[in-house]
Design a protein around this motif. Structure first.
Motif, short mmCIF file in Angstrom:
data_model
loop_
_atom_site.label_atom_id
_atom_site.label_comp_id
_atom_site.label_asym_id
_atom_site.label_seq_id
_atom_site.Cartn_x
_atom_site.Cartn_y
_atom_site.Cartn_z
N LEU A 196 0.98 -1.32 -0.46
CA LEU A 196 0.59 -0.39 -0.17
C LEU A 196 0.92 1.71 0.07
N LEU A 197 0.55 2.18 -0.93
CA LEU A 197 1.44 3.15 -1.25
C LEU A 197 0.50 4.72 -0.87
N TYR A 198 0.82 5.17 -0.07
CA TYR A 198 -0.26 7.21 -0.07
C TYR A 198 1.04 7.77 -0.77
N LEU A 199 0.28 8.41 -1.68
CA LEU A 199 0.69 9.67 -2.41
C LEU A 199 -0.07 10.76 -2.40
N TRP A 200 0.63 11.93 -1.41
CA TRP A 200 -0.13 13.09 -0.94
C TRP A 200 -0.35 13.75 -2.47
N THR A 201 -1.29 15.20 -2.16
CA THR A 201 -1.57 15.67 -3.04
C THR A 201 -0.60 17.35 -2.45
N ASP A 202 -0.60 18.40 -3.21
CA ASP A 202 -0.44 19.65 -2.31
C ASP A 202 -1.66 20.14 -1.56
N GLN A 203 -2.57 19.82 -1.87
CA GLN A 203 -3.71 20.28 -0.79
C GLN A 203 -3.92 19.61 0.94
N GLY A 204 -3.41 17.83 0.44
CA GLY A 204 -3.21 17.34 1.31
C GLY A 204 -1.74 17.32 2.19
N ALA A 205 -1.49 17.56 1.97
CA ALA A 205 -0.06 18.21 2.44
C ALA A 205 -0.20 19.41 3.29
N LYS A 231 8.87 23.88 12.58
CA LYS A 231 9.42 22.55 11.78
C LYS A 231 8.50 22.84 10.99
N ALA A 232 6.54 23.40 11.66
CA ALA A 232 5.35 23.84 10.61
C ALA A 232 6.09 24.80 9.95
N TRP A 233 6.36 25.50 9.64
CA TRP A 233 6.59 26.43 8.93
C TRP A 233 7.84 26.36 7.68
N GLN A 234 8.54 25.52 8.64
CA GLN A 234 9.65 24.84 7.69
C GLN A 234 9.25 23.84 6.34
N GLY A 235 7.95 22.98 7.00
CA GLY A 235 7.83 22.00 6.03
C GLY A 235 6.66 22.48 5.36
N TYR A 236 5.97 23.74 5.66
CA TYR A 236 5.24 24.82 4.99
C TYR A 236 5.67 25.25 3.80
N CYS A 237 6.94 25.73 3.64
CA CYS A 237 7.79 26.11 2.89
C CYS A 237 8.62 24.79 2.00
N ASN A 238 8.75 23.42 2.32
CA ASN A 238 9.60 22.88 1.57
C ASN A 238 8.02 22.47 0.79
N CYS A 239 6.81 22.02 1.05
CA CYS A 239 6.13 21.86 0.16
C CYS A 239 5.48 22.81 -0.92
N ILE A 240 5.23 24.50 -0.48
CA ILE A 240 5.40 25.28 -1.26
C ILE A 240 6.46 25.36 -2.55
N HIS A 241 7.62 24.97 -1.61
CA HIS A 241 8.88 25.06 -3.36
C HIS A 241 8.65 23.66 -4.11
N TYR A 242 8.10 22.70 -3.58
CA TYR A 242 8.36 21.23 -4.28
C TYR A 242 7.18 21.25 -5.10
N PHE A 243 5.45 21.70 -4.28
CA PHE A 243 4.15 21.70 -5.43
C PHE A 243 4.54 22.95 -6.38
N TYR A 244 4.86 24.49 -5.51
CA TYR A 244 4.86 25.29 -7.12
C TYR A 244 6.28 26.08 -7.77
N GLY A 245 7.47 24.93 -7.18
CA GLY A 245 8.46 26.20 -7.92
C GLY A 245 8.80 27.14 -7.18
N ALA A 246 8.67 27.27 -5.99
CA ALA A 246 8.50 29.01 -5.48
C ALA A 246 10.55 29.24 -5.57
N GLU A 247 10.60 30.32 -6.07
CA GLU A 247 12.20 30.75 -6.67
C GLU A 247 12.54 30.86 -5.16
N GLU A 248 13.72 30.11 -5.14
CA GLU A 248 14.56 30.42 -3.23
C GLU A 248 14.83 31.45 -3.64
#
Length: 124
Positions: free
Chosen positions: A67-76, A87-104
């Motif tokens: 079984l494998l869970y795959l998370w969408t941006d909304q789920g993340a 920790k929450a803010w850093q993770g949130y930023c990591n999600c934004i960067h991954y899903f939306y290709g945020a500029e560095e």
């Protein structure tokens, strides 16, 4: 990586974003399961689905996964709501960067802002 044309990440990747472990992600998910919608927030792949999907992605270690869970941006982002502090803010930023290709630069600016906010909260 994508599943059915939607950007997704694995639970292991999500745990890495939040500097935690897979068990913690599953604990959060199970605690608030009624708030998550399959097909919108996550996809749950069976052994057969994993075998088919893994032909299009390169992820080692899926051979014995049943079984494998795959998370969408909304789920993340819903998972992100369960973490607190920096920790929450850093993770949130990591999600934004991954899903939306945020500029560095944009991500660095957000991280600095969130760190300042976390320090102010900690001072109180």
């Amino acid at each position: 990586m994508e599943y059915n044309g939607i950007n997704v990440i694995t639970t292991k990747q999500l745990a890495t974003f939040f500097h935690t472990n897979v068990t913690r992600i599953y604990t959060i998910f199970n605690r608030y399961k009624e708030k998550f919608e399959e097909g919108k927030d996550y996809f749950l792949l069976s052994k057969k689905d994993i075998e088919e999907w893994s032909k299009s992605v390169h992820l080692p270690g899926l051979k014995h996964t049943s079984l494998l869970y795959l998370w969408t941006d909304q789920g993340a982002f819903k998972i992100a709501q369960s973490f607190k502090g920096l920790k929450a803010w850093q993770g949130y930023c990591n999600c934004i960067h991954y899903f939306y290709g945020a500029e560095e630069d944009w991500q660095n600016a957000l991280n600095e802002l969130f760190e300042k906010m976390a320090r102010k909260v900690a001072e109180k």
